[in-house]
Design a protein around this motif. Structure first.
Motif, PDB file in Angstrom:
ATOM      1  N   THR A   1      32.334  51.426  31.245  1.00  0.00           N
ATOM      2  CA  THR A   1      32.515  50.267  30.378  1.00  0.00           C
ATOM      3  C   THR A   1      33.155  50.707  29.067  1.00  0.00           C
ATOM      4  OG1 THR A   1      30.297  50.534  29.478  1.00  0.00           O
ATOM      5  CG2 THR A   1      30.552  49.069  31.374  1.00  0.00           C
ATOM      6  N   VAL A   2      33.697  49.726  28.342  1.00  0.00           N
ATOM      7  CA  VAL A   2      34.366  50.021  27.079  1.00  0.00           C
ATOM      8  C   VAL A   2      33.671  49.268  25.957  1.00  0.00           C
ATOM      9  CG1 VAL A   2      36.461  49.613  25.751  1.00  0.00           C
ATOM     10  CG2 VAL A   2      36.624  50.529  28.059  1.00  0.00           C
ATOM     11  N   ASP A   3      33.217  49.995  24.959  1.00  0.00           N
ATOM     12  CA  ASP A   3      32.616  49.390  23.772  1.00  0.00           C
ATOM     13  C   ASP A   3      33.557  49.664  22.605  1.00  0.00           C
ATOM     14  OD1 ASP A   3      31.016  48.291  21.846  1.00  0.00           O
ATOM     15  OD2 ASP A   3      29.652  49.998  21.717  1.00  0.00           O
ATOM     16  N   ALA A   4      34.534  48.797  22.444  1.00  0.00           N
ATOM     17  CA  ALA A   4      35.555  49.027  21.425  1.00  0.00           C
ATOM     18  C   ALA A   4      36.277  47.726  21.143  1.00  0.00           C
ATOM     19  CB  ALA A   4      36.555  50.084  21.893  1.00  0.00           C
ATOM     20  N   ASP A   5      37.072  47.738  20.080  1.00  0.00           N
ATOM     21  CA  ASP A   5      37.911  46.594  19.752  1.00  0.00           C
ATOM     22  C   ASP A   5      39.329  46.775  20.283  1.00  0.00           C
ATOM     23  OD1 ASP A   5      35.861  45.322  18.146  1.00  0.00           O
ATOM     24  OD2 ASP A   5      36.235  46.886  16.665  1.00  0.00           O
ATOM     25  N   TRP A   6      39.748  48.057  20.414  1.00  0.00           N
ATOM     26  CA  TRP A   6      41.072  48.392  20.920  1.00  0.00           C
ATOM     27  C   TRP A   6      40.965  49.537  21.894  1.00  0.00           C
ATOM     28  CZ3 TRP A   6      45.864  46.176  19.446  1.00  0.00           C
ATOM     29  CH2 TRP A   6      45.745  45.160  18.483  1.00  0.00           C
ATOM     30  N   VAL A   7      41.741  49.475  22.966  1.00  0.00           N
ATOM     31  CA  VAL A   7      41.784  50.529  23.978  1.00  0.00           C
ATOM     32  C   VAL A   7      43.239  50.955  24.136  1.00  0.00           C
ATOM     33  CG1 VAL A   7      41.323  51.150  26.376  1.00  0.00           C
ATOM     34  CG2 VAL A   7      39.771  49.584  25.160  1.00  0.00           C
ATOM     35  N   LEU A   8      43.462  52.268  24.129  1.00  0.00           N
ATOM     36  CA  LEU A   8      44.805  52.839  24.234  1.00  0.00           C
ATOM     37  C   LEU A   8      44.845  53.797  25.417  1.00  0.00           C
ATOM     38  CD1 LEU A   8      47.640  53.777  23.202  1.00  0.00           C
ATOM     39  CD2 LEU A   8      46.416  55.274  21.588  1.00  0.00           C
ATOM     40  N   SER A   9      45.906  53.706  26.227  1.00  0.00           N
ATOM     41  CA  SER A   9      46.039  54.625  27.341  1.00  0.00           C
ATOM     42  C   SER A   9      47.515  54.915  27.589  1.00  0.00           C
ATOM     43  CB  SER A   9      45.392  54.052  28.606  1.00  0.00           C
ATOM     44  OG  SER A   9      45.260  55.036  29.606  1.00  0.00           O
ATOM     45  N   GLY A  10      47.761  55.975  28.394  1.00  0.00           N
ATOM     46  CA  GLY A  10      49.126  56.394  28.682  1.00  0.00           C
ATOM     47  C   GLY A  10      49.222  57.058  30.036  1.00  0.00           C
ATOM     48  N   PHE A  11      50.377  57.609  30.337  1.00  0.00           N
ATOM     49  CA  PHE A  11      50.699  58.030  31.693  1.00  0.00           C
ATOM     50  C   PHE A  11      50.593  59.527  31.959  1.00  0.00           C
ATOM     51  CE2 PHE A  11      53.364  54.151  33.231  1.00  0.00           C
ATOM     52  CZ  PHE A  11      52.203  53.392  33.237  1.00  0.00           C
ATOM     53  N   GLU A  12      49.804  60.260  31.170  1.00  0.00           N
ATOM     54  CA  GLU A  12      49.497  61.645  31.538  1.00  0.00           C
ATOM     55  C   GLU A  12      48.219  61.723  32.371  1.00  0.00           C
ATOM     56  OE1 GLU A  12      51.760  64.537  28.356  1.00  0.00           O
ATOM     57  OE2 GLU A  12      49.614  64.203  28.070  1.00  0.00           O
ATOM     58  N   ILE A  13      47.696  60.551  32.773  1.00  0.00           N
ATOM     59  CA  ILE A  13      46.551  60.468  33.670  1.00  0.00           C
ATOM     60  C   ILE A  13      46.911  59.503  34.795  1.00  0.00           C
ATOM     61  CG2 ILE A  13      44.826  61.062  31.923  1.00  0.00           C
ATOM     62  CD1 ILE A  13      44.226  58.056  31.673  1.00  0.00           C
ATOM     63  N   PRO A  14      46.145  59.485  35.904  1.00  0.00           N
ATOM     64  CA  PRO A  14      46.497  58.641  37.050  1.00  0.00           C
ATOM     65  C   PRO A  14      46.446  57.142  36.748  1.00  0.00           C
ATOM     66  CG  PRO A  14      45.028  60.410  37.724  1.00  0.00           C
ATOM     67  CD  PRO A  14      45.046  60.423  36.223  1.00  0.00           C
ATOM     68  N   ASP A  15      47.209  56.391  37.546  1.00  0.00           N
ATOM     69  CA  ASP A  15      47.279  54.936  37.383  1.00  0.00           C
ATOM     70  C   ASP A  15      45.905  54.283  37.426  1.00  0.00           C
ATOM     71  OD1 ASP A  15      50.010  55.036  37.207  1.00  0.00           O
ATOM     72  OD2 ASP A  15      50.398  54.248  39.226  1.00  0.00           O
TER      73      ASP A  15
ATOM     74  N   ALA B   1      43.027  55.179  36.481  1.00  0.00           N
ATOM     75  CA  ALA B   1      42.279  55.275  35.230  1.00  0.00           C
ATOM     76  C   ALA B   1      42.876  54.358  34.167  1.00  0.00           C
ATOM     77  CB  ALA B   1      42.257  56.719  34.735  1.00  0.00           C
ATOM     78  N   VAL B   2      44.203  54.277  34.138  1.00  0.00           N
ATOM     79  CA  VAL B   2      44.873  53.402  33.166  1.00  0.00           C
ATOM     80  C   VAL B   2      44.558  51.946  33.468  1.00  0.00           C
ATOM     81  CG1 VAL B   2      47.080  52.749  32.145  1.00  0.00           C
ATOM     82  CG2 VAL B   2      46.717  55.108  32.914  1.00  0.00           C
ATOM     83  N   ILE B   3      44.602  51.568  34.736  1.00  0.00           N
ATOM     84  CA  ILE B   3      44.284  50.201  35.138  1.00  0.00           C
ATOM     85  C   ILE B   3      42.832  49.874  34.797  1.00  0.00           C
ATOM     86  CG2 ILE B   3      44.018  48.678  37.130  1.00  0.00           C
ATOM     87  CD1 ILE B   3      46.417  50.241  38.375  1.00  0.00           C
ATOM     88  N   ALA B   4      41.930  50.827  35.040  1.00  0.00           N
ATOM     89  CA  ALA B   4      40.519  50.610  34.693  1.00  0.00           C
ATOM     90  C   ALA B   4      40.348  50.427  33.192  1.00  0.00           C
ATOM     91  CB  ALA B   4      39.673  51.786  35.184  1.00  0.00           C
ATOM     92  N   ALA B   5      41.101  51.189  32.414  1.00  0.00           N
ATOM     93  CA  ALA B   5      41.019  51.050  30.955  1.00  0.00           C
ATOM     94  C   ALA B   5      41.429  49.645  30.529  1.00  0.00           C
ATOM     95  CB  ALA B   5      41.914  52.089  30.288  1.00  0.00           C
TER      96      ALA B   5
END
Length: 299
Positions: free
Chosen positions: A125-139, A141-145
């Motif tokens: 789960t995410v407890d935040a106001d903003w979430v940032l992700s990029g493409f040095e990790i698998p898709d 994980a980015v989609i889950a973010a």
């Protein structure tokens, strides 16, 4: 500033080699210097935001090796919460080999290591106001973010770098996309004139994102939204090392957005931070605190 940000991304051990010029194909050159330091786009962006006063948590993976310990200690020392970084007992920590010439230009080769193991379950789960992700990790994980960001009523920022095809699951899940000019062309599959406001507006529409930020190197950056195109001017500097400057920009942009700035003001600030980073060697070691940035801008 006390803004809650979660960065879901990579951690790499940076091995940086200084050369008079970058090698040509098939050529061997002697390095004039060699440094080992903490890096990785996710870690870089988290550190940049934290040093500027944001409350940042990093989610990712490293190996159970000396490099992993070095990275966790370095990122934590910058004020980032690293409890979301998993240690993989059977994997190695990611590495980046960086060549930097006398003009500050670079070539980078990445071995992903444990970054390739970051999965949807690691995001939780995410407890935040903003979430940032990029493409040095698998898709996945980015989609889950992105999914967890929206479930938590948070805003999701995507920095699709190094660029690969953007998954359909992210097409309408991105609130802000941050790209450089090369990544924009790859994302569109066609050339774009970044000096044209009309073409940048069309690019935003084609990418189906509410807000698009395009870094333009020495020319600054463009912030593109439904209300138009805003251009943040570049700051003339003597570049020492441009590696990591884009990550400094992205981390600073999200830090200011999370603090309540409008996209235009955040883009101006991020452009200043990116320019500052280019005047120092290394990635995270080149990032300023708010006080350091203020002194530099006044100097």
């Amino acid at each position: 500033m006390n803004a809650r940000i979660v960065v879901v991304g990579s951690l790499n051990l940076d091995r940086t080699y200084s050369l008079g010029r970058l090698p040509r194909e098939g050529e061997s050159l002697h390095a004039t210097g060699h440094e080992v330091a903490s890096g990785g786009k996710g870690a870089n962006q988290a550190v940049a935001a934290s040093l500027l006063g944001a409350d940042v948590r990093l989610v990712g993976a490293v190996g159970a090796d000396a490099a992993g310990t070095l990275l966790l200690d370095a990122v934590a020392a910058s004020g980032v919460d690293v409890t979301g970084v998993r240690r993989r007992p059977d994997g190695s920590t990611g590495e980046a080999v960086i060549f930097v010439d006398d003009d500050g230009q670079n070539l980078i080769v990445i071995s992903p290591g444990a970054n390739a193991t970051v999965a949807a379950d690691d995001v939780a789960t995410v407890d935040a106001d903003w979430v940032l992700s990029g493409f040095e990790i698998p898709d996945e994980a980015v989609i889950a973010a992105a999914h967890h960001a929206h479930a938590a009523d948070a805003r999701f920022v995507l920095n699709p770098s190094p660029f690969r095809l953007i998954p359909d699951a992210l097409r309408h899940a991105v609130d802000v996309m941050v790209v450089n000019e090369h990544e924009l062309v790859e994302a569109l599959g066609a050339a774009v004139d970044s000096s044209s406001d009309a073409e940048l507006q069309q690019a935003r529409a084609s990418l189906s994102v509410p807000q698009l930020v395009v870094t333009l190197g020495a020319a600054g950056a463009a912030a593109v939204s439904g209300s138009g195109v805003f251009r943040a001017p570049g700051r003339a500097v003597t570049a020492v090392d441009t590696s990591g400057a884009g990550d400094a920009f992205t981390g600073a942009l999200v830090a200011r957005l999370a603090a309540g700035d409008a996209l235009e003001a955040a883009t101006v600030f991020a452009t200043q931070v990116g320019a500052h980073a280019a005047t120092r060697p290394g990635t995270q070691s080149s990032y300023p605190t708010s006080a350091e940035l203020d002194r530099w801008l006044q100097g």
